[in-house]
Design a protein around this motif. Structure first.
Motif, PDB file in Angstrom:
ATOM      1  N   ARG A   1       0.109   0.824  -4.523  1.00  0.00           N
ATOM      2  CA  ARG A   1       0.637   0.034  -3.413  1.00  0.00           C
ATOM      3  C   ARG A   1       2.128  -0.247  -3.591  1.00  0.00           C
ATOM      4  NH1 ARG A   1      -4.320  -4.324  -3.003  1.00  0.00           N
ATOM      5  NH2 ARG A   1      -5.788  -2.946  -1.919  1.00  0.00           N
TER       6      ARG A   1
ATOM      7  N   TYR B   1       8.416   3.476  -1.187  1.00  0.00           N
ATOM      8  CA  TYR B   1       8.522   4.719  -0.414  1.00  0.00           C
ATOM      9  C   TYR B   1       8.770   4.424   1.063  1.00  0.00           C
ATOM     10  CZ  TYR B   1       7.331   9.702   0.291  1.00  0.00           C
ATOM     11  OH  TYR B   1       7.351  11.037   0.569  1.00  0.00           O
TER      12      TYR B   1
ATOM     13  N   TRP C   1       4.062   2.910  -2.729  1.00  0.00           N
ATOM     14  CA  TRP C   1       4.153   3.135  -1.291  1.00  0.00           C
ATOM     15  C   TRP C   1       5.023   2.096  -0.606  1.00  0.00           C
ATOM     16  CZ3 TRP C   1       3.298   6.978   1.932  1.00  0.00           C
ATOM     17  CH2 TRP C   1       2.582   8.074   1.427  1.00  0.00           C
TER      18      TRP C   1
ATOM     19  N   LEU D   1      -2.095   7.934  -2.090  1.00  0.00           N
ATOM     20  CA  LEU D   1      -2.431   7.194  -0.876  1.00  0.00           C
ATOM     21  C   LEU D   1      -3.914   6.843  -0.864  1.00  0.00           C
ATOM     22  CD1 LEU D   1      -1.769   6.099   1.934  1.00  0.00           C
ATOM     23  CD2 LEU D   1      -2.186   8.382   2.846  1.00  0.00           C
TER      24      LEU D   1
END
Length: 488
Positions: free
Chosen positions: A188, A194, A191, A151
């Motif tokens: 990126r 995710y 995520w 992150l």
């Protein structure tokens, strides 16, 4: 050669401060929920947020001069390990201040188990906890699932830091498939997948009648392959529809995210040509079929669908290291328990949120073993090991075989060490195996309907160390304990 430049302790603190600030942001969501539900612990949750946020910001300000510096390899290893430890320590604050878990040892075990997505718990009555604490508990899974370090990398451009070494220290993927050429784009993309999986699962669970709060918490735990539930009986009390939804998302979350990216790009054929993905699916369906027959013949009064669903759920839950339960597998026949042990040792796919040795390592180890036998039978024959149609270098093969060997050495020695506390082989093996693989439930007195509360404090700290070892794939932690690492 490892960069032997001097370790910058101020830079380490700066990265730790970033981790704390991000952790406080997630903690704030739990605070808001606490006030929304008008809980008596709301002010204590706010205090927990305040301590975390102020400490993180203060450390960040004091170390701001290092924000443009790039960590070297040694510093990256330390930052990753230290970051997880700090997350676990800070994660205890809501538990301790609210009195949900009054002792530090138990709070640290629960917190670290959450962030490492292990899912082992010391809680006997989960439903008695305030909703804000339950939500924080679920959040620790979701944060840890992908890794807060990734992150941080995703927003590195805004901090003017590239952080490429941090990604390689944190990422567990062995696959040569390149999701993107730039490290920030990789983070990126990960995520994006995710978040997408989490959002879709929440919608499908709500559609099945699960309350929104429980849907979010279970989606966090599923996509992170963590296993913390908001219910004492885990998933057993929910409808077949909800159980199938969770099975689907556990299976997807245990899949290499590079495969997800290929599917998003419309390259479905390429995704299903991935060797690890094919073996991963084959293992799941073969063992599910075997367990379904075993359970059906043990309980002929149940419909075959019931036996198949229980088998399917536990197979996917164990191989992906999620740890949700719909049944007590310790009550199953010995043959079934043997298959559960096998799944624990296999693990999920590399490049996923799942734990364990990983399917790809077993695939390549099998090919290396086959190559050895062929070389013995045909000394003059030249054999090349290929994975996804690419030849594998000898150095890479040695790394994989060494990793598997070291993993099982840790499993063996760890079980012996745990025996000094438990005096029980199934419990010792189960606790060590589930901690290293990040599964949650084990065997003996730490099975799917039990918890880890009764274990001595020393055993809990030892298991948290194994959780870290497993989460960071052994080497990232062990290298810090070597003499060479600390020599300038």
């Amino acid at each position: 050669m490892m960069n032997k430049s001097k370790i910058n302790s101020v830079l380490l603190i700066h990265f730790v401060s970033i981790v704390m600030v991000f952790e406080s942001i997630f903690m704030l969501i739990a605070v808001i929920l606490s006030y929304y539900y008008r809980e008596t612990v709301a002010h204590k949750m706010l205090l927990a947020f305040g301590i975390t946020a102020v400490s993180g910001i203060l450390l960040n300000v004091l170390t701001h001069k290092t924000r443009h510096q790039e960590p070297n390899i040694r510093e990256s290893f330390i930052i990753v390990s230290l970051g997880w430890i700090v997350m676990g320590l800070v994660g205890t604050i809501p538990y301790l201040l609210t009195g949900s878990i009054p002792t530090f040892t138990n709070a640290f075990f629960e917190s670290f188990s959450g962030f490492t997505t292990t899912g082992s718990s010391i809680l006997a009555d989960i439903e008695a906890l305030p909703k804000s604490v339950l939500f924080w508990r679920a959040e620790t899974h979701w944060i840890g699932g992908m890794g807060i370090i990734v992150l941080v990398i995703a927003i590195m451009p805004f901090l003017k830091i590239h952080g490429i070494y941090l990604f390689y220290s944190e990422a567990s993927s062995l696959d040569n498939d390149r999701i993107s050429t730039r490290i920030t784009k990789v983070a990126r993309n990960l995520w994006f997948i995710y978040l997408g999986l989490t959002a879709v699962e929440v919608i499908m669970l709500v559609f099945g009648g699960m309350p929104l709060f429980d849907s979010v918490c279970h989606a966090f735990a599923t996509v992170a392959t963590g296993g913390f539930s908001t219910k004492n009986d885990s998933i057993a009390g929910y409808s077949p529809y909800i159980q199938y939804v969770i099975i689907l998302f556990m299976l997807l979350s245990g899949t290499n995210f590079a495969v997800h990216f290929l599917m998003i790009k419309g390259r479905i054929r390429d995704a299903f040509r991935n060797e690890e993905f094919k073996v991963y699916l084959i293992i799941i369906f073969i063992i599910t079929a075997a367990l379904s027959l075993i359970l059906f013949y043990q309980h002929p009064e149940y419909k075959f669908e019931h036996s198949m669903r229980n088998a399917f759920f536990q197979v996917v839950s164990i191989i992906t290291a999620t740890g949700f339960a719909t049944a007590d597998y310790l009550q199953w026949p010995e043959q079934a328990i043997g298959l559960i042990v096998l799944l624990m040792l296999i693990g999920a796919s590399a490049g996923s949120t799942g734990g364990g040795v990983k399917v790809i390592r077993h695939v390549i180890a099998y090919k290396r073993l086959k190559q050895t036998f062929l070389e013995i039978l045909y000394p003059n024959r030249v054999t090349i090991i290929r994975y996804n149609k690419q030849s594998i270098k000898d150095e890479f093969l040695r790394q994989i075989m060494t990793y598997i060997f070291v993993y099982y050495i840790f499993l063996f020695i760890g079980t012996i060490i745990m025996m000094f506390w438990t005096r029980d082989l199934p419990t010792s093996f189960g606790a060590v195996a589930t901690s290293m693989a990040g599964i949650g439930p084990g065997f003996g007195t730490v099975g799917p309907v039990s918890n880890f509360l009764h274990l001595p404090g020393g055993a809990k700290y030892f298991l948290t160390f194994l959780m870290l070892i497993g989460r960071l794939e052994i080497y990232a932690v062990l290298v810090i304990f070597s003499r060479t690492f600390w020599r300038d």
